[in-house]
Design a protein around this motif. Structure first.
Motif, mmCIF file in Angstrom:
data_model
loop_
_atom_site.group_PDB
_atom_site.id
_atom_site.type_symbol
_atom_site.label_atom_id
_atom_site.label_comp_id
_atom_site.label_asym_id
_atom_site.label_seq_id
_atom_site.Cartn_x
_atom_site.Cartn_y
_atom_site.Cartn_z
ATOM 1 N N ASP A 31 -61.458 -10.823 0.458
ATOM 2 C CA ASP A 31 -62.279 -11.604 -0.472
ATOM 3 C C ASP A 31 -63.008 -12.725 0.260
ATOM 4 O O ASP A 31 -64.171 -13.019 -0.032
ATOM 5 N N TYR A 32 -62.326 -13.347 1.203
ATOM 6 C CA TYR A 32 -62.950 -14.412 1.982
ATOM 7 C C TYR A 32 -64.090 -13.841 2.829
ATOM 8 O O TYR A 32 -65.179 -14.429 2.899
ATOM 9 N N ALA A 33 -63.853 -12.712 3.465
ATOM 10 C CA ALA A 33 -64.895 -12.080 4.274
ATOM 11 C C ALA A 33 -66.100 -11.724 3.416
ATOM 12 O O ALA A 33 -67.254 -11.880 3.851
ATOM 13 N N ALA A 34 -65.850 -11.245 2.196
ATOM 14 C CA ALA A 34 -66.955 -10.925 1.293
ATOM 15 C C ALA A 34 -67.713 -12.188 0.903
ATOM 16 O O ALA A 34 -68.950 -12.186 0.811
ATOM 17 N N ALA A 35 -66.987 -13.281 0.692
ATOM 18 C CA ALA A 35 -67.634 -14.538 0.317
ATOM 19 C C ALA A 35 -68.477 -15.105 1.450
ATOM 20 O O ALA A 35 -69.480 -15.789 1.210
ATOM 21 N N GLU A 36 -68.079 -14.841 2.701
ATOM 22 C CA GLU A 36 -68.880 -15.306 3.839
ATOM 23 C C GLU A 36 -70.299 -14.750 3.779
ATOM 24 O O GLU A 36 -71.248 -15.398 4.237
ATOM 25 N N LYS A 37 -70.444 -13.554 3.214
ATOM 26 C CA LYS A 37 -71.763 -12.944 3.125
ATOM 27 C C LYS A 37 -72.721 -13.775 2.284
ATOM 28 O O LYS A 37 -73.941 -13.712 2.480
ATOM 29 N N ILE A 65 -76.144 -8.975 10.578
ATOM 30 C CA ILE A 65 -75.001 -9.791 10.218
ATOM 31 C C ILE A 65 -74.552 -9.359 8.827
ATOM 32 O O ILE A 65 -75.305 -9.479 7.858
ATOM 33 N N CYS A 66 -73.365 -8.776 8.763
ATOM 34 C CA CYS A 66 -72.838 -8.212 7.513
ATOM 35 C C CYS A 66 -73.854 -7.205 6.962
ATOM 36 O O CYS A 66 -74.232 -6.293 7.671
ATOM 37 N N ASP A 67 -74.314 -7.379 5.722
ATOM 38 C CA ASP A 67 -75.218 -6.406 5.121
ATOM 39 C C ASP A 67 -76.686 -6.689 5.406
ATOM 40 O O ASP A 67 -77.559 -5.919 4.990
ATOM 41 N N ASP A 68 -76.966 -7.782 6.081
ATOM 42 C CA ASP A 68 -78.351 -8.151 6.357
ATOM 43 C C ASP A 68 -78.768 -7.701 7.747
ATOM 44 O O ASP A 68 -78.013 -7.822 8.712
ATOM 45 N N SER A 69 -79.986 -7.178 7.818
ATOM 46 C CA SER A 69 -80.588 -6.808 9.094
ATOM 47 C C SER A 69 -81.934 -7.495 9.187
ATOM 48 O O SER A 69 -82.699 -7.537 8.212
ATOM 49 N N ARG A 366 -68.951 -11.849 15.531
ATOM 50 C CA ARG A 366 -69.431 -11.769 14.150
ATOM 51 C C ARG A 366 -68.755 -10.608 13.444
ATOM 52 O O ARG A 366 -68.164 -9.728 14.080
ATOM 53 N N PRO A 367 -68.816 -10.608 12.125
ATOM 54 C CA PRO A 367 -68.115 -9.551 11.384
ATOM 55 C C PRO A 367 -68.634 -8.162 11.727
ATOM 56 O O PRO A 367 -69.806 -7.971 12.064
ATOM 57 N N TYR A 368 -67.741 -7.197 11.611
ATOM 58 C CA TYR A 368 -68.119 -5.795 11.765
ATOM 59 C C TYR A 368 -67.880 -5.125 10.416
ATOM 60 O O TYR A 368 -66.742 -4.943 9.985
ATOM 61 N N GLY A 369 -68.974 -4.802 9.736
ATOM 62 C CA GLY A 369 -68.851 -4.195 8.415
ATOM 63 C C GLY A 369 -68.159 -5.144 7.442
ATOM 64 O O GLY A 369 -68.353 -6.360 7.460
ATOM 65 N N ASN A 370 -67.297 -4.584 6.607
ATOM 66 C CA ASN A 370 -66.592 -5.367 5.595
ATOM 67 C C ASN A 370 -65.135 -5.596 5.947
ATOM 68 O O ASN A 370 -64.359 -6.073 5.113
ATOM 69 N N ASP A 371 -64.756 -5.279 7.172
ATOM 70 C CA ASP A 371 -63.357 -5.305 7.564
ATOM 71 C C ASP A 371 -63.007 -6.643 8.207
ATOM 72 O O ASP A 371 -63.485 -6.950 9.295
ATOM 73 N N PRO A 372 -62.164 -7.473 7.554
ATOM 74 C CA PRO A 372 -61.807 -8.755 8.179
ATOM 75 C C PRO A 372 -60.944 -8.601 9.417
ATOM 76 O O PRO A 372 -60.747 -9.572 10.153
ATOM 77 N N ASP A 373 -60.433 -7.398 9.671
ATOM 78 C CA ASP A 373 -59.569 -7.150 10.824
ATOM 79 C C ASP A 373 -60.342 -6.678 12.050
ATOM 80 O O ASP A 373 -59.738 -6.318 13.068
ATOM 81 N N THR A 374 -61.674 -6.674 11.976
ATOM 82 C CA THR A 374 -62.489 -6.140 13.067
ATOM 83 C C THR A 374 -63.728 -7.005 13.254
ATOM 84 O O THR A 374 -64.254 -7.566 12.299
ATOM 85 N N CYS A 375 -64.189 -7.104 14.490
ATOM 86 C CA CYS A 375 -65.399 -7.880 14.750
ATOM 87 C C CYS A 375 -66.202 -7.234 15.868
ATOM 88 O O CYS A 375 -65.728 -6.353 16.588
ATOM 89 N N ILE A 376 -67.438 -7.690 15.988
ATOM 90 C CA ILE A 376 -68.264 -7.413 17.164
ATOM 91 C C ILE A 376 -68.118 -8.623 18.083
ATOM 92 O O ILE A 376 -68.442 -9.745 17.691
#
Length: 468
Positions: A31-37, A65-69, A366-376
């Motif tokens: 939920d926190y990762a989604a809110a960061e978007k 970055i997340c869903d934005d390109s 930075r985030p990778y997709g919607n997964d808070p357990d993974t990053c770029i």
């Protein structure tokens, strides 16, 4: 130690190095990762690339970055623009950005949607619409042009901000920009650049490179060459860390800069040994060939009686002359600025710069997709080169091994995933960062909470009461 820690941490608390704690939501919560978007990434300036990525008119790069390109394109010799990477007709991305790439670079005279052929020039104006008469005049540039993104540059970096208006990039960078501008990062070029999809939250990964406090244990081989007691200090949104001379002799630091003398009876030798060890084990970054060669000559060029100050002065003067002979001119940095510049800066939200006079080692996560357990996770080295001798580099995907990244960075990777996993333990009560040496991390979470409206660090108060 007691558990009374319910007072919000203030800027004054940071300055006073008050102990603080914070929880794990920012690292683990979907939920926190989604809110960061919505609450973080669209509301802040963020580094998207380097000007050398787009040297000629028509050159472009994408930043996701997340869903934005976002497409960043050079529209003129001195101008660049940025647009959301989406066709105004039906929403197809104009430039495909697969997850297996760390952004896309290319050259274009215009951008053509692969779905229906709508076409846009480099200024984002729609120049072709198939069967436009079918709209009976309803279409105009206000609804067909690409959606612009604010873009600006500093230090050779390109920054974007998805807000239609807000503070300028100069205002955003504040004192960090004021201090680091003296290092002329815009005159450096990529030496190498690598990235990896890593199994930890972007903050977990970034924080591994925000403090030297871990050096004594994680990189214990380096303690044979120098002491690593450090300080860190908040500068608003941003923070700096450096080697703290309060617990070190004169011979372990030089104005807080990266280049410093090592510990040992003969500073001519120890300076070279420390510089060589850092350079060869941090993937040939955080120094240069010129500096290492000049350090190697110290024993031959100076008497045994040379003091630390004399060794450092001779080393810098010799390396500066060597560079000048090959066409590399050092910036003139005032001593007061060099002292304030410290070792490395963290620029909110996700950019780290370890700066030297002729080089820099930089990190971004930075985030990778919607997964808070993974990053770029990305790291790259910058360096000054004679004009025309800059290496041609591209982003290289590299698994987090010593062979790919060098010993020191591999040691950091060996921590990050296990820190992230450990925070999921029911036995973990929250972080206890060092208020002197890890203030950068505390400041990051304090600022993050301002954007997110939750998860602020709180004052940690102990007690001397005996336990029963």
């Amino acid at each position: 130690m007691g558990d009374n820690h319910d007072s919000p941490l203030t800027a004054a608390d940071l300055a006073a190095e008050v102990a603080a704690t914070y929880g794990t939501e920012a690292f683990l919560s979907a939920d926190y990762a989604a809110a960061e978007k919505e609450r973080l990434w669209p509301r802040v300036w963020q580094m998207a690339g380097r000007l050398e990525d787009i040297p000629e008119v028509g050159d472009f790069l994408t930043y996701d970055i997340c869903d934005d390109s976002i497409i960043i394109v050079r529209t003129g010799p001195e101008t660049i623009k940025a647009f959301h990477n989406v066709c105004s007709h039906r929403g197809r991305q104009l430039v495909d950005t697969p997850a297996t790439s760390n952004g896309v670079r290319g050259k274009a005279r215009n951008f053509i949607c692969a779905f229906h052929g709508w076409t846009y020039n480099l200024d984002g104006q729609c120049t072709y619409i198939l069967d436009q008469d079918d709209w009976h005049g309803a279409l105009d540039p206000s609804c067909t042009a690409l959606s612009p993104v604010r873009v600006d540059t500093w230090g050779g970096f390109i920054y974007v901000d998805m807000r239609p208006e807000g503070e300028s990039l100069e205002e955003f960078l504040g004192d960090a920009g004021r201090i680091l501008k003296h290092f002329e990062l815009d005159k450096m070029r990529y030496k190498w650049r690598q990235w990896v999809i890593y199994p930890a939250n972007w903050k977990t990964s970034l924080e591994a490179f925000m403090e030297p406090y871990h050096t004594t244990t994680t990189h214990n081989q380096l303690t044979a060459y120098a002491e690593f007691y450090a300080y860190s200090k908040a500068y608003g949104l941003h923070s700096v860390s450096g080697f703290d001379q309060r617990k070190q002799a004169e011979n372990t630091a030089q104005g807080g800069s990266v280049s410093r003398a090592g510990k040992g009876d003969d500073p001519r030798v120890s300076t070279y040994e420390l510089a060589r060890e850092n350079y060869t084990t941090i993937n040939y970054s955080a120094s240069t060939d010129t500096l290492i060669a000049a350090a190697a000559r110290l024993k031959d060029e100076l008497p045994e009686t040379a003091t630390v100050g004399e060794v450092m002065a001779h080393w810098m003067k010799s390396a500066k002359a060597d560079d000048a002979a090959r066409g590399v001119v050092w910036p003139e940095i005032p001593p007061a600025v060099m002292a304030e510049a410290g070792l490395a800066w963290s620029l909110f939200p996700n950019q780290n710069i370890l700066q030297g006079v002729t080089f820099a080692l930089c990190y971004r996560a930075r985030p990778y997709g919607n997964d808070p357990d993974t990053c770029i996770f990305e790291a790259y080295a910058l360096e000054r080169y004679p004009e025309g001798e800059e290496p041609q580099t591209e982003w290289v995907y590299a698994e987090p091994t010593q062979e790919n990244w060098g010993l020191v960075l591999a040691q950091d990777f060996a921590n990050m995933r296990w820190v992230h996993k450990g925070m999921k333990s029911r036995g973990f009560r929250g972080a206890l960062p060092n208020p002197h040496q890890e203030q950068k991390i505390i400041n990051m979470h304090r600022n993050l909470a301002e954007f997110m409206g939750r998860g602020a660090p709180v004052v940690l108060r102990g007690t001397d009461e005996p336990t029963g």
